[in-house]
Design a protein around this motif. Structure first.
Motif, PDB file in Angstrom:
ATOM      1  N   ILE A  49      -8.764 -24.293   5.442  1.00 31.94           N
ATOM      2  CA  ILE A  49      -9.135 -22.594   5.683  1.00 31.94           C
ATOM      3  C   ILE A  49      -9.276 -21.737   6.385  1.00 31.94           C
ATOM      4  O   ILE A  49     -11.325 -22.497   6.452  1.00 31.94           O
ATOM      5  N   GLN A  50      -9.623 -20.626   7.159  1.00 32.65           N
ATOM      6  CA  GLN A  50     -10.377 -20.022   7.442  1.00 32.65           C
ATOM      7  C   GLN A  50     -10.180 -18.165   6.974  1.00 32.65           C
ATOM      8  O   GLN A  50      -9.387 -18.097   7.176  1.00 32.65           O
ATOM      9  N   HIS A  51     -11.442 -18.055   6.092  1.00 27.18           N
ATOM     10  CA  HIS A  51     -10.934 -16.835   5.407  1.00 27.18           C
ATOM     11  C   HIS A  51     -11.335 -15.532   6.357  1.00 27.18           C
ATOM     12  O   HIS A  51     -11.924 -15.643   6.964  1.00 27.18           O
ATOM     13  N   LYS A  52     -10.236 -14.503   6.268  1.00 26.49           N
ATOM     14  CA  LYS A  52      -9.899 -13.531   7.634  1.00 26.49           C
ATOM     15  C   LYS A  52      -9.415 -12.299   6.083  1.00 26.49           C
ATOM     16  O   LYS A  52      -8.675 -12.149   5.977  1.00 26.49           O
ATOM     17  N   LEU A  53     -10.620 -11.729   5.654  1.00 26.50           N
ATOM     18  CA  LEU A  53     -10.733 -10.577   5.319  1.00 26.50           C
ATOM     19  C   LEU A  53      -9.197  -9.501   5.076  1.00 26.50           C
ATOM     20  O   LEU A  53      -9.197  -9.581   4.311  1.00 26.50           O
ATOM     21  N   LYS A  54      -9.292  -8.790   6.720  1.00 27.84           N
ATOM     22  CA  LYS A  54      -8.702  -8.371   6.504  1.00 27.84           C
ATOM     23  C   LYS A  54      -7.057  -8.743   6.085  1.00 27.84           C
ATOM     24  O   LYS A  54      -6.134  -8.012   5.450  1.00 27.84           O
ATOM     25  N   THR A  55      -6.706  -9.972   6.513  1.00 24.35           N
ATOM     26  CA  THR A  55      -5.624 -10.732   5.816  1.00 24.35           C
ATOM     27  C   THR A  55      -5.025 -11.283   5.198  1.00 24.35           C
ATOM     28  O   THR A  55      -4.753 -10.719   3.827  1.00 24.35           O
ATOM     29  N   GLU A  56      -6.519 -11.034   4.266  1.00 22.74           N
ATOM     30  CA  GLU A  56      -6.587 -11.473   2.915  1.00 22.74           C
ATOM     31  C   GLU A  56      -6.230  -9.997   1.566  1.00 22.74           C
ATOM     32  O   GLU A  56      -5.200 -10.345   1.133  1.00 22.74           O
ATOM     33  N   LYS A  57      -7.179  -9.157   2.185  1.00 19.88           N
ATOM     34  CA  LYS A  57      -6.317  -7.649   1.392  1.00 19.88           C
ATOM     35  C   LYS A  57      -5.224  -7.248   1.788  1.00 19.88           C
ATOM     36  O   LYS A  57      -4.410  -6.980   1.043  1.00 19.88           O
ATOM     37  N   SER A  58      -4.558  -7.402   3.194  1.00 15.59           N
ATOM     38  CA  SER A  58      -2.631  -7.522   3.107  1.00 15.59           C
ATOM     39  C   SER A  58      -2.004  -8.317   2.565  1.00 15.59           C
ATOM     40  O   SER A  58      -1.090  -7.725   1.726  1.00 15.59           O
ATOM     41  N   ASP A  59      -2.749  -9.018   2.185  1.00 13.27           N
ATOM     42  CA  ASP A  59      -1.717 -10.405   1.959  1.00 13.27           C
ATOM     43  C   ASP A  59      -2.196  -9.714   0.178  1.00 13.27           C
ATOM     44  O   ASP A  59      -0.664 -10.218  -0.331  1.00 13.27           O
ATOM     45  N   ALA A  60      -3.168  -9.993  -0.268  1.00 15.55           N
ATOM     46  CA  ALA A  60      -3.013  -9.177  -1.737  1.00 15.55           C
ATOM     47  C   ALA A  60      -2.199  -8.443  -2.368  1.00 15.55           C
ATOM     48  O   ALA A  60      -1.978  -8.025  -3.337  1.00 15.55           O
ATOM     49  N   VAL A  61      -1.928  -7.410  -1.167  1.00 15.37           N
ATOM     50  CA  VAL A  61      -0.301  -6.720  -1.296  1.00 15.37           C
ATOM     51  C   VAL A  61       0.565  -6.142  -1.654  1.00 15.37           C
ATOM     52  O   VAL A  61       1.739  -5.885  -1.341  1.00 15.37           O
ATOM     53  N   SER A  62       0.379  -7.216  -0.151  1.00 15.81           N
ATOM     54  CA  SER A  62       2.116  -7.538   0.172  1.00 15.81           C
ATOM     55  C   SER A  62       3.360  -7.574  -0.207  1.00 15.81           C
ATOM     56  O   SER A  62       4.124  -7.039  -0.336  1.00 15.81           O
TER      57      SER A  62
END
Length: 422
Positions: free
Chosen positions: A30-43
């Motif tokens: 796992i490589q954390h990517k905040l921008k991707t994670e935030k997009s996934d959070a509301v996808s």
């Protein structure tokens, strides 16, 4: 004959020769990517819901506190007062990770959280539990199958034992998904039988393959911009947080956006889904009953999972639009009894954090449509959610009662406190 076989099998063989090396070289760390994670959070996409990597990556990010918000179609009602917007606008110490879409219910959420069990340990969660899930038929087969993934299946089979809960989960899986892959293994779990060494070896191989596929597809996934979906709405709210000012804004917006009907329903929803069928829908819910349903047993499966992971949970129980309930004949007395039954199942086992909004359906601009929160409803929910997530909570003490897994409780319609197993 050889030429014909090659014409049929050749493309498959060539594809395998190309794909297998790519998968073999694909890292699964796992490589954390905040921008991707935030997009996934509301996808709210099925891809995110089914992906172990996407869920685990966000929920294990120590630099950003992503909190799973389990629910169904309410999360897609993204107005300016939605939980994700409020969290962003006021720089709260948590970010909702929305899990669930239309038709999702407890069985869907059980397999989803079971897949990322380690990421749920000692964390907080929000669980939106609607009495309207508790129909006689329970979870919808089509909806369940559309959200269920091979990754969830393999994770369940790898962790399953002969416990009553795993046997129940396997039986429900076979009922909701009769043609489920690895059906033979699921049947073994349903019967309380141990998986063979060969079964376990197959699961280990498939688990590794699915992880690599998940990682590979993640590199090519495209999510909607978090800024366009959440950030822009957050920027429209008052800079200084105040429930009074937010409620004034929500009331004005709700009034403007529900001006074409007498039920307080959002204009576009009323025009698309209600207006042409209005006459037919009169008294259409008189026979609805949420007191006897397999969903109660499915919910118990979820509670067991929360307890296993020591997850501290706030349960949100919504109302229905009172004007709409009156028009369709939905019994408010029955609704109250269903809420009481759900709350008893929760509270008697130590799940004491409950945002009970079930009596608020007659308040102005509380519901966005017939059954979903909106405007002032989101703000009422926030008065429970924000303190629960922003402040330190005592470690929960759960006392799981296996009687709630039994169909006797699922069918019970009496006073909850008087329930006894025969």
């Amino acid at each position: 004959m050889r030429k014909r076989l090659w014409q049929i099998l050749g493309p498959v063989v060539c594809a395998a020769l190309l794909v297998v090396p790519v998968l073999a070289l694909t890292p699964t760390s796992i490589q954390h990517k905040l921008k991707t994670e935030k997009s996934d959070a509301v996808s709210l996409s099925k891809q995110v819901f089914k992906s172990k990597l996407k869920k685990e990556r966000a929920l294990t990010d120590n630099k950003q506190n992503f909190v799973p918000f389990f629910g169904s179609s309410e999360w897609s009602r993204m107005d300016a007062f939605h939980p994700s917007v409020l969290a962003e606008a006021y720089n709260r110490n948590y970010t909702p990770f929305l899990l669930g879409q239309k038709g999702a219910a407890s069985m869907t959420h059980f397999f989803s959280m079971n897949q990322v069990s380690s990421a749920m340990q000692n964390k907080k969660a929000i669980y939106f539990v609607s009495p309207q899930w508790f129909t006689k038929a329970g979870a919808n087969k089509g909806a369940f199958q559309s959200y269920f993934s091979n990754g969830e299946l393999v994770a369940f089979l790898k962790s399953a034992t002969s416990s009553a809960y795993d046997r129940y989960a396997a039986k429900r899986l076979l009922k909701l998904y009769p043609q489920v892959p690895l059906k033979g293994m699921v049947k073994k779990i349903a019967k309380g039988q141990a998986l063979s060494s060969l079964d376990k070896a197959q699961l280990s191989f498939q688990s590794s393959l699915i992880a690599k596929e998940d990682s590979l597809f993640d590199k090519f996934s495209v999510s909607l911009s978090y800024k366009s979906k959440i950030g822009n709405q957050a920027a429209s709210l008052p800079k200084q947080f105040s429930y009074d000012s937010l409620m004034q804004l929500a009331t004005a917006q709700g009034k403007k956006e529900s001006s074409n009907n007498r039920f307080g329903i959002k204009n576009d929803f009323y025009s698309r889904r209600v207006a042409s069928n209005l006459t037919k829908l009169a008294d259409s819910q008189k026979q609805f009953n949420y007191l006897s349903s397999s969903e109660y047993s499915d919910l118990q499966l979820v509670l067991k999972e929360f307890a296993k992971n020591n997850t501290n949970v706030l349960f949100v129980i919504p109302p229905v639009n009172s004007k709409w309930a009156s028009y369709t004949g939905l019994s408010q007395s029955m609704y109250r009894k269903a809420v009481a039954k759900i709350k008893y199942q929760l509270q008697s086992q130590g799940f004491t954090h409950i945002a009970d909004l079930s009596e608020e359906g007659d308040k102005s601009y509380f519901m966005q449509d017939t059954i979903h929160l909106g405007w002032n409803g989101w703000l009422a929910m926030d008065k429970y959610v924000n303190p629960f997530l922003s402040n330190k909570q005592t470690t929960p003490t759960y006392t799981i009662n296996d009687q709630f897994l039994d169909k006797t409780w699922a069918k019970y319609t009496g006073q909850p406190e008087a329930f006894t197993q025969k």
